[in-house]
Design a protein around this motif. Sequence first.
Motif, PDB file in Angstrom:
ATOM      1  N   VAL A 179      87.748  46.081  43.420  1.00 34.19           N
ATOM      2  CA  VAL A 179      87.530  45.422  42.127  1.00 34.19           C
ATOM      3  C   VAL A 179      87.872  46.424  41.038  1.00 34.19           C
ATOM      4  O   VAL A 179      87.265  47.506  40.959  1.00 34.19           O
ATOM      5  CB  VAL A 179      86.069  44.949  41.977  1.00 34.19           C
ATOM      6  CG1 VAL A 179      85.850  44.324  40.605  1.00 34.19           C
ATOM      7  CG2 VAL A 179      85.711  43.963  43.080  1.00 34.19           C
ATOM      8  N   ALA A 180      88.873  46.091  40.215  1.00 35.37           N
ATOM      9  CA  ALA A 180      89.337  47.028  39.181  1.00 35.37           C
ATOM     10  C   ALA A 180      89.441  46.321  37.837  1.00 35.37           C
ATOM     11  O   ALA A 180      89.995  45.214  37.744  1.00 35.37           O
ATOM     12  CB  ALA A 180      90.688  47.615  39.578  1.00 35.37           C
ATOM     13  N   SER A 189      91.454  42.624  44.906  1.00 36.08           N
ATOM     14  CA  SER A 189      92.420  42.602  45.999  1.00 36.08           C
ATOM     15  C   SER A 189      91.708  42.887  47.315  1.00 36.08           C
ATOM     16  O   SER A 189      90.622  43.480  47.334  1.00 36.08           O
ATOM     17  CB  SER A 189      93.551  43.609  45.778  1.00 36.08           C
ATOM     18  OG  SER A 189      93.025  44.914  45.600  1.00 36.08           O
ATOM     19  N   VAL A 190      92.307  42.458  48.421  1.00 35.00           N
ATOM     20  CA  VAL A 190      91.691  42.579  49.741  1.00 35.00           C
ATOM     21  C   VAL A 190      92.696  43.170  50.723  1.00 35.00           C
ATOM     22  O   VAL A 190      93.858  42.762  50.749  1.00 35.00           O
ATOM     23  CB  VAL A 190      91.212  41.206  50.270  1.00 35.00           C
ATOM     24  CG1 VAL A 190      90.494  41.368  51.608  1.00 35.00           C
ATOM     25  CG2 VAL A 190      90.306  40.520  49.248  1.00 35.00           C
ATOM     26  N   PHE A 239      95.263  33.742  49.932  1.00 30.21           N
ATOM     27  CA  PHE A 239      96.368  34.690  50.023  1.00 30.21           C
ATOM     28  C   PHE A 239      96.326  35.452  51.342  1.00 30.21           C
ATOM     29  O   PHE A 239      95.290  35.574  51.982  1.00 30.21           O
ATOM     30  CB  PHE A 239      96.355  35.680  48.849  1.00 30.21           C
ATOM     31  CG  PHE A 239      95.043  36.376  48.610  1.00 30.21           C
ATOM     32  CD1 PHE A 239      94.759  37.597  49.219  1.00 30.21           C
ATOM     33  CD2 PHE A 239      94.091  35.818  47.762  1.00 30.21           C
ATOM     34  CE1 PHE A 239      93.557  38.237  48.995  1.00 30.21           C
ATOM     35  CE2 PHE A 239      92.893  36.460  47.528  1.00 30.21           C
ATOM     36  CZ  PHE A 239      92.612  37.672  48.151  1.00 30.21           C
ATOM     37  N   LYS A 240      97.484  35.943  51.731  1.00 32.11           N
ATOM     38  CA  LYS A 240      97.598  36.723  52.952  1.00 32.11           C
ATOM     39  C   LYS A 240      97.057  38.130  52.718  1.00 32.11           C
ATOM     40  O   LYS A 240      97.084  38.646  51.608  1.00 32.11           O
ATOM     41  CB  LYS A 240      99.065  36.797  53.395  1.00 32.11           C
ATOM     42  CG  LYS A 240      99.668  35.452  53.760  1.00 32.11           C
ATOM     43  CD  LYS A 240     101.127  35.581  54.139  1.00 32.11           C
ATOM     44  CE  LYS A 240     101.997  35.961  52.954  1.00 32.11           C
ATOM     45  NZ  LYS A 240     103.431  35.949  53.304  1.00 32.11           N
ATOM     46  N   VAL A 241      96.585  38.743  53.809  1.00 31.99           N
ATOM     47  CA  VAL A 241      95.959  40.057  53.717  1.00 31.99           C
ATOM     48  C   VAL A 241      96.815  41.085  54.448  1.00 31.99           C
ATOM     49  O   VAL A 241      97.235  40.869  55.590  1.00 31.99           O
ATOM     50  CB  VAL A 241      94.540  40.043  54.320  1.00 31.99           C
ATOM     51  CG1 VAL A 241      93.904  41.412  54.256  1.00 31.99           C
ATOM     52  CG2 VAL A 241      93.682  39.031  53.579  1.00 31.99           C
ATOM     53  N   ALA A 256      99.950  44.068  46.950  1.00 32.71           N
ATOM     54  CA  ALA A 256      98.875  43.154  47.325  1.00 32.71           C
ATOM     55  C   ALA A 256      98.809  41.971  46.366  1.00 32.71           C
ATOM     56  O   ALA A 256      99.262  42.044  45.222  1.00 32.71           O
ATOM     57  CB  ALA A 256      97.538  43.891  47.327  1.00 32.71           C
ATOM     58  N   CYS A 257      98.237  40.892  46.867  1.00 36.27           N
ATOM     59  CA  CYS A 257      97.989  39.724  46.025  1.00 36.27           C
ATOM     60  C   CYS A 257      96.650  39.929  45.315  1.00 36.27           C
ATOM     61  O   CYS A 257      95.677  40.373  45.923  1.00 36.27           O
ATOM     62  CB  CYS A 257      97.960  38.464  46.870  1.00 36.27           C
ATOM     63  SG  CYS A 257      97.683  36.951  45.921  1.00 36.27           S
ATOM     64  N   HIS A 258      96.594  39.623  44.032  1.00 35.11           N
ATOM     65  CA  HIS A 258      95.380  39.845  43.253  1.00 35.11           C
ATOM     66  C   HIS A 258      94.732  38.518  42.853  1.00 35.11           C
ATOM     67  O   HIS A 258      95.416  37.543  42.532  1.00 35.11           O
ATOM     68  CB  HIS A 258      95.693  40.641  41.972  1.00 35.11           C
ATOM     69  CG  HIS A 258      96.178  42.028  42.220  1.00 35.11           C
ATOM     70  ND1 HIS A 258      95.353  43.043  42.628  1.00 35.11           N
ATOM     71  CD2 HIS A 258      97.414  42.559  42.129  1.00 35.11           C
ATOM     72  CE1 HIS A 258      96.059  44.148  42.766  1.00 35.11           C
ATOM     73  NE2 HIS A 258      97.326  43.876  42.477  1.00 35.11           N
ATOM     74  N   PHE A 259      93.424  38.535  42.890  1.00 33.13           N
ATOM     75  CA  PHE A 259      92.621  37.445  42.335  1.00 33.13           C
ATOM     76  C   PHE A 259      92.191  37.947  40.965  1.00 33.13           C
ATOM     77  O   PHE A 259      91.416  38.910  40.859  1.00 33.13           O
ATOM     78  CB  PHE A 259      91.417  37.200  43.239  1.00 33.13           C
ATOM     79  CG  PHE A 259      90.540  36.048  42.827  1.00 33.13           C
ATOM     80  CD1 PHE A 259      90.766  34.771  43.298  1.00 33.13           C
ATOM     81  CD2 PHE A 259      89.452  36.251  41.982  1.00 33.13           C
ATOM     82  CE1 PHE A 259      89.944  33.709  42.940  1.00 33.13           C
ATOM     83  CE2 PHE A 259      88.631  35.205  41.603  1.00 33.13           C
ATOM     84  CZ  PHE A 259      88.880  33.919  42.088  1.00 33.13           C
ATOM     85  N   PHE A 260      92.684  37.329  39.894  1.00 33.28           N
ATOM     86  CA  PHE A 260      92.472  37.870  38.549  1.00 33.28           C
ATOM     87  C   PHE A 260      91.520  36.994  37.744  1.00 33.28           C
ATOM     88  O   PHE A 260      91.740  35.791  37.614  1.00 33.28           O
ATOM     89  CB  PHE A 260      93.800  37.997  37.810  1.00 33.28           C
ATOM     90  CG  PHE A 260      93.692  38.747  36.503  1.00 33.28           C
ATOM     91  CD1 PHE A 260      93.643  40.136  36.488  1.00 33.28           C
ATOM     92  CD2 PHE A 260      93.623  38.065  35.311  1.00 33.28           C
ATOM     93  CE1 PHE A 260      93.531  40.830  35.298  1.00 33.28           C
ATOM     94  CE2 PHE A 260      93.505  38.742  34.106  1.00 33.28           C
ATOM     95  CZ  PHE A 260      93.462  40.134  34.099  1.00 33.28           C
ATOM     96  N   LEU A 261      90.462  37.621  37.239  1.00 30.94           N
ATOM     97  CA  LEU A 261      89.499  36.934  36.388  1.00 30.94           C
ATOM     98  C   LEU A 261      89.684  37.408  34.943  1.00 30.94           C
ATOM     99  O   LEU A 261      89.462  38.580  34.639  1.00 30.94           O
ATOM    100  CB  LEU A 261      88.069  37.232  36.830  1.00 30.94           C
ATOM    101  CG  LEU A 261      87.591  36.585  38.132  1.00 30.94           C
ATOM    102  CD1 LEU A 261      86.187  37.078  38.463  1.00 30.94           C
ATOM    103  CD2 LEU A 261      87.604  35.069  38.021  1.00 30.94           C
TER     104      LEU A 261
END
Length: 294
Positions: A179-180, A189-190, A239-241, A256-261
């Motif tokens: 978490v950044a 990202s995971v 998303f793929k990991v 990496a794929c990001h989940f952005f809030l």
Amino acid sequence: MAPASTRAAAALDDVTLDNTDALDCGLCCLPLKPPIFQCKVGHVVCSPCRDKLGAARRCHVCRTATSGGYHRNHDMEKLLESIRVPCSNAAYGCAAKPVYYDRDIHLRSCQHAPCHCPLKACGFAGSTSALMDHFAAVHTWPSTTELRSWRPVQVHLREGFNVTSLRTDRQHYLFLITVARKQFGTAISVFCVHPQAPVVDGEPPPTPRTVGFEVRLKYSRRNYCSGDMCRGHNQETKFKVAFTDLSNGLPDSDDACHFFLPKFVHPFDIETITAEFDVGTVRMDAFSSSYTLS
């Protein structure tokens, strides 16, 4: 008095082999394994090299004529089948002692191959189970244990590193959630922390990974204050990991794929992000080769 076979086994416990070349084929330099062949004088070759030398009709070492062909060396085969070596991952819990000529094959699939702490200053390395304990005990990173495939759980994420784990019938998988804070919001990202099968003599693993992972993250919030711009928010991403053993530190976030809030959805003064998280297996043919990171 103990039987001769017992005495012999005990006497050979501390044997040291000064020159492992004696166990390798003199032509291809790979470990000898049955079937093994020899010329009339006794110089040995592996089966593939014997086939290549067939037209030469002379030994590759002594040049003795091999008009009758190379002959099986059953005693050498018996000797090699009795030589067992500890796995190089013994320090990380592997108790296997494969036959000498199978040591590289075992290493490619060894489940005790180490993964590494992503903090460069730490230097810890161990199995995924040991790494999970290390994250919790030494770094006190938030963790959610014992996930089940495709069963959503609620995770409470904080800035930095967060950890979840998934157990299948055969293996233990560790997921590192980063978490950044960015200029306009928070990026999540995971990565799947898992041993990477080594490439030996330029050859890929004999059994390529056939299963990958897909993660679903869902964020929902409705308890906004009257003065907030956002009145309600729902966000979900699949998303793929990527796989990594973290031997070179944390992979580049650009891979990496990001989940952005966005910041107006989840302000920085709210330290914990509560989200729904689940992970499931997918076929690796759905993945590109770039999803195995070093």
